[in-house]
Write an enzyme that holds these catalytic residues in place. Structure first.
Site, PDB file in Angstrom:
ATOM      1  N   ASP A  35      44.564  50.713  35.948  1.00 32.96           N
ATOM      2  CA  ASP A  35      43.256  50.519  35.309  1.00 32.96           C
ATOM      3  C   ASP A  35      42.179  51.424  35.883  1.00 32.96           C
ATOM      4  OD1 ASP A  35      43.498  48.923  37.597  1.00 32.96           O
ATOM      5  OD2 ASP A  35      42.271  47.301  36.817  1.00 32.96           O
ATOM      6  N   SER A  66      31.120  23.044  42.016  1.00 31.67           N
ATOM      7  CA  SER A  66      32.512  23.266  41.648  1.00 31.67           C
ATOM      8  C   SER A  66      33.346  22.038  41.989  1.00 31.67           C
ATOM      9  CB  SER A  66      33.052  24.485  42.403  1.00 31.67           C
ATOM     10  OG  SER A  66      34.454  24.535  42.325  1.00 31.67           O
ATOM     11  N   GLY A 120      43.341  33.095  44.906  1.00 35.14           N
ATOM     12  CA  GLY A 120      44.007  34.111  45.721  1.00 35.14           C
ATOM     13  C   GLY A 120      45.394  34.470  45.237  1.00 35.14           C
ATOM     14  N   GLY A 122      46.148  36.231  42.454  1.00 38.81           N
ATOM     15  CA  GLY A 122      46.231  37.482  41.709  1.00 38.81           C
ATOM     16  C   GLY A 122      46.252  37.275  40.204  1.00 38.81           C
ATOM     17  N   SER A 125      41.168  34.856  39.011  1.00 36.68           N
ATOM     18  CA  SER A 125      40.213  33.747  38.985  1.00 36.68           C
ATOM     19  C   SER A 125      38.783  34.285  39.004  1.00 36.68           C
ATOM     20  CB  SER A 125      40.448  32.802  40.164  1.00 36.68           C
ATOM     21  OG  SER A 125      40.477  33.495  41.386  1.00 36.68           O
ATOM     22  N   ASP A 170      41.074  43.272  34.129  1.00 40.31           N
ATOM     23  CA  ASP A 170      41.024  41.817  34.275  1.00 40.31           C
ATOM     24  C   ASP A 170      39.981  41.199  33.349  1.00 40.31           C
ATOM     25  OD1 ASP A 170      42.888  42.293  36.176  1.00 40.31           O
ATOM     26  OD2 ASP A 170      41.678  41.655  37.884  1.00 40.31           O
ATOM     27  N   TYR A 220      43.562  47.524  48.938  1.00 35.73           N
ATOM     28  CA  TYR A 220      43.289  47.900  47.548  1.00 35.73           C
ATOM     29  C   TYR A 220      42.361  49.126  47.485  1.00 35.73           C
ATOM     30  CZ  TYR A 220      41.984  47.308  42.628  1.00 35.73           C
ATOM     31  OH  TYR A 220      41.755  47.514  41.295  1.00 35.73           O
TER      32      TYR A 220
END
Length: 385
Positions: A35, A66, A120, A122, A125, A170, A220
């Site tokens: 991407d 939350s 976490g 992937g 979220s 994403d 990353y």
């Protein structure tokens, strides 16, 4: 689910919510670490995601709560905001910040978030939270932004407000996803087509390695840097804007320009993976699931050996898949460094697969994975029923 969340909203805010929104997570079927290199990816939206219940208030205050986290934030309406700490509410706060900076008139809101995406893992979220917040603001305050503009704001939150150098896949998949369709997205032009993903008598198994992965602290950003180095070296003789502007044959003619062995490995993966997405789209369109499965394995091998973003946990998924006759293909999905893998498994053998793989994984890794079947679901929307 809806009734339970409504009760929780009432309890936390002492008032009823007025609207409910949902934004999915996503898996990438193939096309990994493409991407941010201007190539093709093939994500789909899943039926796990983020619910957002909201009610406007007259206090000129944004309240973030939350079901998943203890951390909460109450902050007055002001012209702009900055990231503070590492708490989850920085993601929706960043979205609000860019709406305000863009001149949108907002008012106070009481918000309650609930996600059933493993944190976490992937499965995006963070993109799910960003997009559901942007979609909600756009709807409630009649901001008139297109879905693509909401995607671009959400990506900006990830890159600038949070500080992760991720691409657009994403947020795009989460916003534009369609039921039973994979998206073939050109990350450079943002052109896309929805490809019918008829898995027939197979199902998409999502496998959470249960190894936590923090993207901003992982390697990353280092991979992004290595790809930029490869691009600059190729640009000495090639007029290209992205690594994925060339095919494998052209790359073979010019790869001598890349002087570092590690950088060469990274670029080799990216250009071959881009080609695999094209082949995968043809395979799915032609109902060739077996061919698609072989491309999944090839993708995983490349991510393990050339891009080096796998690990023993993710490798175990592909290794086991090759030994199970009910599995057509398996691979890591997402950025790597832990997180999730996917497998295409015969529906009537799913339980057998879960039992066998869990035993294999536990013995090899020392703890159990989480495995669940996924449907390919719709993108962000308001729940009205």
């Amino acid at each position: 689910m809806k009734e339970d969340l409504a009760q929780q909203f009432q309890k936390k805010y002492n008032t009823a919510h007025t609207h409910t929104f949902f934004s999915p997570g996503r898996v990438n079927l193939i096309g990994e670490h493409i991407d941010y290199n201007g190539g093709l990816v093939m994500p789909c939206a899943i039926t796990l995601g983020t619910y957002l219940l909201v009610s406007p208030n007259n206090d000129k205050v944004f309240r973030f709560k939350s079901v998943n986290f203890e951390d909460a934030l109450e902050i007055p309406l002001q012209p702009s905001y900055q990231k503070s700490g590492e708490e989850w509410y920085n993601y929706p706060l960043g979205v609000i910040n860019y709406f305000l900076e863009g001149g949108k008139e907002l008012q106070g809101l009481d918000m309650l978030y609930y996600g059933d995406i493993p944190i976490g893992s992937g499965l995006s979220s963070s993109a799910s939270i960003e997009v559901v917040t942007a979609f909600m603001l756009n709807q409630l305050f009649n901001c008139g932004l297109s879905k693509l503009e909401l995607v671009l704001i959400s990506k900006r939150v990830e890159n600038e407000f949070i500080g992760v150098s991720s691409g657009i896949m994403d947020q795009f998949a989460v916003a534009f996803g369609e039921t039973d369709k994979a998206l073939v997205l050109n990350c450079d032009t943002l052109d896309y087509q929805a490809v019918s993903s008829n898995l027939g008598d197979h199902v998409l198994a999502i496998i959470n390695t249960n190894k936590l992965r923090k993207l901003a602290e992982s390697k990353y950003n280092e991979r992004v840097q290595e790809c930029q180095t490869a691009l600059k070296q190729l640009q000495q003789e090639l007029d290209i804007a992205n690594l994925c502007d060339i095919d494998v044959a052209t790359f073979d003619l010019y790869k001598h320009l890349i002087t570092d062995a590690t950088v060469l490995k990274r670029a080799t993966h990216v250009i071959a993976e881009n080609e695999r997405v094209k082949l995968a789209a043809k395979a799915l369109a032609g109902n060739d699931l077996a061919g698609f499965g072989q491309l999944m394995y090839a993708s995983h091998d490349s991510l393990r050996d050339l891009y080096e973003v796998s690990g023993k946990e993710l490798d175990a998924i592909a290794e086991y898949g090759k030994t199970d006759k009910n599995v057509i293909g398996a691979r890591m999905t997402g950025a790597g460094f832990g997180g999730c893998g996917i497998a295409i498994v015969k529906k009537d053998a799913l339980q057998q697969f879960i039992t066998g793989f869990t035993e294999y994984y536990d013995k090899k890794i020392g703890y159990a994975p989480s495995v669940y079947a996924s449907l390919i679901g719709p993108g962000v929307h308001e729940i009205t029923a």
